[in-house]
Design a protein around this motif. Structure first.
Motif, PDB file in Angstrom:
ATOM      1  N   LEU A 153       0.830  -1.243   0.006  1.00 45.23           N
ATOM      2  CA  LEU A 153      -0.131   0.052  -0.052  1.00 45.23           C
ATOM      3  C   LEU A 153       0.691   1.180  -0.014  1.00 45.23           C
ATOM      4  N   GLY A 154       0.511   2.368  -0.803  1.00 43.83           N
ATOM      5  CA  GLY A 154       1.070   3.861  -0.750  1.00 43.83           C
ATOM      6  C   GLY A 154       2.373   3.715  -1.701  1.00 43.83           C
ATOM      7  N   GLN A 155       2.496   2.895  -2.408  1.00 42.08           N
ATOM      8  CA  GLN A 155       3.592   2.891  -3.325  1.00 42.08           C
ATOM      9  C   GLN A 155       3.304   2.376  -4.629  1.00 42.08           C
ATOM     10  N   LYS A 156       2.003   2.984  -5.215  1.00 38.68           N
ATOM     11  CA  LYS A 156       1.549   2.339  -6.457  1.00 38.68           C
ATOM     12  C   LYS A 156       2.635   2.622  -7.669  1.00 38.68           C
ATOM     13  N   LEU A 157       3.044   3.845  -7.629  1.00 37.33           N
ATOM     14  CA  LEU A 157       3.821   4.233  -8.704  1.00 37.33           C
ATOM     15  C   LEU A 157       5.236   3.423  -8.616  1.00 37.33           C
ATOM     16  N   ASN A 158       5.729   3.408  -7.597  1.00 42.62           N
ATOM     17  CA  ASN A 158       6.916   2.615  -7.392  1.00 42.62           C
ATOM     18  C   ASN A 158       6.733   1.114  -7.644  1.00 42.62           C
ATOM     19  N   VAL A 159       5.457   0.536  -7.205  1.00 43.59           N
ATOM     20  CA  VAL A 159       5.502  -0.762  -7.405  1.00 43.59           C
ATOM     21  C   VAL A 159       5.305  -1.181  -8.952  1.00 43.59           C
ATOM     22  N   ARG A 160       4.804  -0.228  -9.921  1.00 44.23           N
ATOM     23  CA  ARG A 160       4.425  -0.429 -11.287  1.00 44.23           C
ATOM     24  C   ARG A 160       6.146   0.029 -12.046  1.00 44.23           C
ATOM     25  N   LEU A 161       6.719   0.799 -11.179  1.00 43.06           N
ATOM     26  CA  LEU A 161       8.086   1.013 -11.856  1.00 43.06           C
ATOM     27  C   LEU A 161       9.080  -0.278 -11.616  1.00 43.06           C
ATOM     28  N   LEU A 162       8.979  -0.651 -10.358  1.00 39.25           N
ATOM     29  CA  LEU A 162       9.680  -1.858 -10.110  1.00 39.25           C
ATOM     30  C   LEU A 162       9.380  -3.044 -11.036  1.00 39.25           C
ATOM     31  N   LEU A 163       8.076  -3.243 -11.279  1.00 43.28           N
ATOM     32  CA  LEU A 163       7.477  -4.304 -11.912  1.00 43.28           C
ATOM     33  C   LEU A 163       8.054  -3.974 -13.620  1.00 43.28           C
ATOM     34  N   ALA A 164       7.926  -2.987 -14.136  1.00 46.08           N
ATOM     35  CA  ALA A 164       8.466  -2.611 -15.297  1.00 46.08           C
ATOM     36  C   ALA A 164       9.878  -2.939 -15.547  1.00 46.08           C
ATOM     37  N   PRO A 207       3.919   6.900   2.791  1.00 46.43           N
ATOM     38  CA  PRO A 207       2.792   6.949   2.220  1.00 46.43           C
ATOM     39  C   PRO A 207       1.899   8.127   2.873  1.00 46.43           C
ATOM     40  N   SER A 208       0.701   8.504   2.395  1.00 44.86           N
ATOM     41  CA  SER A 208      -0.248   9.390   2.685  1.00 44.86           C
ATOM     42  C   SER A 208      -0.779   8.911   4.469  1.00 44.86           C
ATOM     43  N   LEU A 209      -1.159   9.749   4.987  1.00 48.56           N
ATOM     44  CA  LEU A 209      -2.079   9.428   6.367  1.00 48.56           C
ATOM     45  C   LEU A 209      -3.059   8.152   6.130  1.00 48.56           C
ATOM     46  N   GLU A 210      -3.901   8.211   5.080  1.00 48.11           N
ATOM     47  CA  GLU A 210      -4.782   7.182   4.967  1.00 48.11           C
ATOM     48  C   GLU A 210      -4.205   5.824   4.495  1.00 48.11           C
ATOM     49  N   GLU A 211      -3.284   5.956   3.834  1.00 51.83           N
ATOM     50  CA  GLU A 211      -2.553   4.701   3.104  1.00 51.83           C
ATOM     51  C   GLU A 211      -1.699   4.178   4.267  1.00 51.83           C
ATOM     52  N   GLU A 212      -1.034   4.993   5.277  1.00 47.75           N
ATOM     53  CA  GLU A 212      -0.204   4.549   6.293  1.00 47.75           C
ATOM     54  C   GLU A 212      -1.089   3.917   7.363  1.00 47.75           C
ATOM     55  N   THR A 213      -2.360   4.353   7.523  1.00 49.76           N
ATOM     56  CA  THR A 213      -3.162   3.964   8.564  1.00 49.76           C
ATOM     57  C   THR A 213      -3.764   2.332   8.132  1.00 49.76           C
ATOM     58  N   ALA A 214      -3.652   2.604   6.721  1.00 50.00           N
ATOM     59  CA  ALA A 214      -4.483   1.179   6.150  1.00 50.00           C
ATOM     60  C   ALA A 214      -3.150  -0.115   6.401  1.00 50.00           C
ATOM     61  N   VAL A 215      -1.895   0.392   6.277  1.00 52.09           N
ATOM     62  CA  VAL A 215      -0.890  -0.539   6.347  1.00 52.09           C
ATOM     63  C   VAL A 215      -0.878  -0.938   7.796  1.00 52.09           C
TER      64      VAL A 215
END
Length: 309
Positions: A17-28, A172-180
């Motif tokens: 969570l909270g790393q959507k762009l980095n996750v996609r770049l890592l996979l790319a 990550p953002s507050l909402e994303e970090e809370t979800a983690v």
């Protein structure tokens, strides 16, 4: 994009969570056959990000904690004498895996860091004069701590150039970090929840499809204009190499594939240019004194190159 890869990406984004762009770049990056340098403060999930990707890909995973006393043979392996058989045996090191995490790579001396160079570039390792091939899918992710440099050994420019991307892992953002926090505390996920989605055969077939992604002459010219601009700028002491242009081209093909296109657009190039160049450029002294960052200079240079129609 193959359904299996779509499923992998969905599970990966659900897990990290909270790393959507980095996750996609890592996979790319792994789809492009490159390696990645991750930079972020401790506790931001860098190891979890890599371990989860290895599990979803169905590949073997090894982690090496780099320390000042680590030897090259601790990475590549060594030859030992078997007294019972009266022969020498080769013990292969942890580098013989599909995905290898080099944790805090800048904590070990240059001699040990260099043990990765042959493996990353040639996909092979030499042990006591014998050369051994690495798996067809071989992906190195190295991490660095950006706030603690005492007792560290900065990576030489030649080794940094071997990495396709350098990714910054931010909070990550507050909402994303809370979800983690909720995810971990409630044990919503465990390591057993991460299940293989792909196998290596399917993964290699996807790589072959990506190599067929159209990279037109105008797009290739656009990439090289950006690379050459870095060498002409007064703000940069050392510009990007030819390998940088190749990296941008391959990464742009992977990014186009992840976006369900069979051709590369200028936007694909712009998306991958910053992570592909930020570790390859050295700012001139006067630019650093002015307080400019590599990120800002890259944006200026890309903005100065005419976009092909």
């Amino acid at each position: 994009m193959k359904p299996e890869l779509t499923s992998l990406l969905e599970k990966y984004e659900e897990r990290i969570l909270g790393q959507k762009l980095n996750v996609r770049l890592l996979l790319a990056s792994v789809l492009a056959g490159g390696h990645v340098l991750l930079e972020g403060v401790p506790g931001t999930g860098k190891t979890q990000m890599v371990r989860t990707l290895a599990t979803l890909l169905g590949g073997t995973f090894n982690r090496i904690q780099f320390t000042p006393d680590l030897l090259p043979s601790d990475i590549t392996g060594s030859s030992i004498y078997n007294m019972k058989e009266g022969t020498f045996e080769t013990l292969k090191g942890p580098i013989f895996s599909n995905i290898m995490l080099a944790d805090e790579i800048n904590r070990t001396p240059a001699k040990t860091q260099a043990a990765l160079l042959e493996a990353m570039e040639e996909k092979q390792v030499t042990i006591q004069g014998e050369t051994y091939s690495l798996p067809d899918v071989f992906f190195v992710v190295a991490t660095q701590n950006p706030i603690e440099y005492e007792g560290t050994y900065p990576l030489p420019e030649a080794q940094q150039d071997r990495f396709l991307f350098k990714l910054h892992i931010n909070f990550p953002s507050l909402e994303e970090e809370t979800a983690v926090l909720k995810q971990v505390i409630s044990r919503e996920f465990s390591h057993s929840d991460d299940q293989q989605v792909l196998d290596m055969e399917t993964f290699l077939s996807i790589r072959e499809e990506i190599q067929q992604i159209t990279l037109s002459d105008s797009i290739m010219d656009y990439i090289m204009q950006i690379v050459r601009k870095t060498r002409e700028s007064d703000s940069i002491r050392m510009g990007a190499s030819t390998r940088a242009g190749i990296s941008i081209g391959k990464a742009a093909q992977s990014w186009a594939y992840l976006n369900n296109r069979n051709y590369v657009t200028p936007d694909d190039v712009k998306m991958v240019t910053k992570p592909a160049l930020r570790h390859r450029l050295q700012l001139s002294p006067h630019t650093e004194l002015e307080g400019s960052t590599v990120e800002q200079i890259i944006e200026e240079l890309v903005g100065a190159v005419p976009v092909p129609r």
